[in-house]
Design a protein around this motif. Sequence first.
Motif, PDB file in Angstrom:
ATOM      1  N   THR A  23       0.821  -1.211   0.000  1.00  0.00           N
ATOM      2  CA  THR A  23       0.000   0.000   0.000  1.00  0.00           C
ATOM      3  C   THR A  23       0.853   1.259   0.000  1.00  0.00           C
ATOM      4  O   THR A  23       0.456   2.278  -0.582  1.00  0.00           O
ATOM      5  CB  THR A  23      -0.934   0.008   1.216  1.00  0.00           C
ATOM      6  N   SER A  24       2.028   1.214   0.630  1.00  0.00           N
ATOM      7  CA  SER A  24       2.908   2.388   0.607  1.00  0.00           C
ATOM      8  C   SER A  24       3.441   2.651  -0.798  1.00  0.00           C
ATOM      9  O   SER A  24       3.478   3.807  -1.248  1.00  0.00           O
ATOM     10  CB  SER A  24       4.066   2.206   1.587  1.00  0.00           C
ATOM     11  N   LEU A  25       3.838   1.598  -1.518  1.00  0.00           N
ATOM     12  CA  LEU A  25       4.293   1.765  -2.896  1.00  0.00           C
ATOM     13  C   LEU A  25       3.145   2.185  -3.803  1.00  0.00           C
ATOM     14  O   LEU A  25       3.324   2.988  -4.731  1.00  0.00           O
ATOM     15  CB  LEU A  25       4.928   0.463  -3.399  1.00  0.00           C
ATOM     16  N   PHE A  26       1.954   1.658  -3.543  1.00  0.00           N
ATOM     17  CA  PHE A  26       0.781   2.028  -4.326  1.00  0.00           C
ATOM     18  C   PHE A  26       0.465   3.505  -4.132  1.00  0.00           C
ATOM     19  O   PHE A  26       0.142   4.221  -5.100  1.00  0.00           O
ATOM     20  CB  PHE A  26      -0.406   1.161  -3.911  1.00  0.00           C
ATOM     21  N   ASN A  27       0.549   3.997  -2.896  1.00  0.00           N
ATOM     22  CA  ASN A  27       0.310   5.416  -2.628  1.00  0.00           C
ATOM     23  C   ASN A  27       1.383   6.296  -3.261  1.00  0.00           C
ATOM     24  O   ASN A  27       1.095   7.427  -3.684  1.00  0.00           O
ATOM     25  CB  ASN A  27       0.261   5.669  -1.116  1.00  0.00           C
ATOM     26  N   LEU A  28       2.601   5.782  -3.321  1.00  0.00           N
ATOM     27  CA  LEU A  28       3.670   6.545  -3.957  1.00  0.00           C
ATOM     28  C   LEU A  28       3.425   6.700  -5.452  1.00  0.00           C
ATOM     29  O   LEU A  28       3.599   7.792  -6.016  1.00  0.00           O
ATOM     30  CB  LEU A  28       5.017   5.859  -3.714  1.00  0.00           C
ATOM     31  N   VAL A  29       3.011   5.616  -6.110  1.00  0.00           N
ATOM     32  CA  VAL A  29       2.787   5.661  -7.560  1.00  0.00           C
ATOM     33  C   VAL A  29       1.507   6.412  -7.906  1.00  0.00           C
ATOM     34  O   VAL A  29       1.475   7.245  -8.820  1.00  0.00           O
ATOM     35  CB  VAL A  29       2.742   4.223  -8.129  1.00  0.00           C
ATOM     36  N   GLU A  30       0.425   6.140  -7.168  1.00  0.00           N
ATOM     37  CA  GLU A  30      -0.878   6.708  -7.519  1.00  0.00           C
ATOM     38  C   GLU A  30      -1.065   8.112  -6.985  1.00  0.00           C
ATOM     39  O   GLU A  30      -1.645   8.973  -7.660  1.00  0.00           O
ATOM     40  CB  GLU A  30      -1.993   5.797  -6.995  1.00  0.00           C
TER      41      GLU A  30
END
Length: 366
Positions: free
Chosen positions: A214-221
Motif C-alpha cells: 500500500t505504501s508503494l501504491f500510494n507513492l505511484v498513484e
Amino acid sequence: MASQWREDPRIRSREHAVSLKTAAEPRQQEPSENTGESLRELPRWMHLYLYSMHGVTLDVLLSSLQGVVTNRDPKLVGFSSPYLCIMHALTHFALEKIYSQKKCFQGRPVVFHLVFYPSVYIGLQILIGNINTLTEQVRVVSGTQLVVHYILALYFSQVFHRGLAHLQYHPDCRCADLLRSLSGPDRPPSCGLPGFVRFIFFGMHGFLDEVLFTSLFNLVENSDRTLSGHTSLWSFLMYGSCSFVVEKLYFHLHFGRGWGTWQRLPIYICFIYTWEFCWGLVLRQFDACSWDYSHYPHNFMGLITLLYLPGWVVLSLYQDVLSNVLLRIRIPQTSMPWFPCSSALCSVDSHETSSCKLCHESPIRS
C-alpha cells in the motif's frame, strides 16, 4: 592375563561413563549426521527481518486500537511505513546488543529489567517518533504512551529477547532430513517451530506485505513520499490462516506427491482467491471489510480482482521459500520444554518418495 581381565571392567566402565557424558552434552553443539553442520544461532539478517516484521506489527496494532477508541471503526485499520520498518530493525538490533550486556548487572537484575532497559527502549521509541514526523517541533509523549512503551519494554526483555535467543538454525540442512527427523519415531534433540508460532509469523508477515504494497501504491498513484502504508487487524487472521494452510499444501504436494512449482501454483492461487473472497464476504456483513475493488477492472463483487494476480503469484512463490527457512529453525527441547514438538509438521507418507528441488536434495525414502 588375570591382571588384564581385572582392568577390562574398569576400562569398560570409564568408556561407558564417557559415552554417557557425551550423550548428556547439548546436542546442538554436535555436528548433524545428515549435513555435517552444527546448529547455530539465527543469522543476523534473520534477526533484522524478524525485528522489522515485529515493529510493523506493533505499529499497526497500536494505531488500529487508537482508531477504535477514537472512531469506533470496525475495520480496525492500522498504519506503518517502510521508513518505520527500517528504523524498527535497526533500533531493535541495538536493543538486542544492550540486552546482551545484562551480565554487567549481575546481582541487580531488577535494575536492568525494570529501570535500565525500559529507559533505553522508551528513549529510542521517542527518537523514532520524532524522526518519523520530520517536523521542527519536538513530539511530546503523553503519560499513556509512556505506560504503553514501558509495558512493551518489559515484554521485549522478559519474552521476546529470551525466546529469540533460544532459536537455532541449520544453515545448510536439507529439507528431507529435517522432515524425516520431525516425523520419525525417535524424538529429536530439537524440534521445529510449533504451529501457533508459524501462524503468528505468517500473520506478521502479512502485515509487512500489505504495508509495503500500500505504501508503494500510494507513492505511484498519489505521489505520497511519506510512504505511508496501511492494513487491518483482520488481515493478521486472514494472512496467518491462509499462509498456514498453503504451507501444509506445500509439504503435502511437494514432498508427498512430488509436484513441481508450476503444478502447485494454480492450487495456491485458487485457494488464496477463495480465502480472500470468503473473508471479505463475512467482514462485509459487519461493515468491517477494509478493501473494496469495485472500481478495479476484472473484479468480482468488489472483493477480489485479477489485477492483483501477479502480486499473488509472487507471494505464493515466496511462501515456499519462507516455509523452507522456517523448517531450518529449531527449538532445543532442553531450553524450551513447554513448546510441543511439531512432529506432525510433515504429512509425508512413509511409503512415498519425493525430492526437494529447492534444496537439490535426494528423495525421501522410508
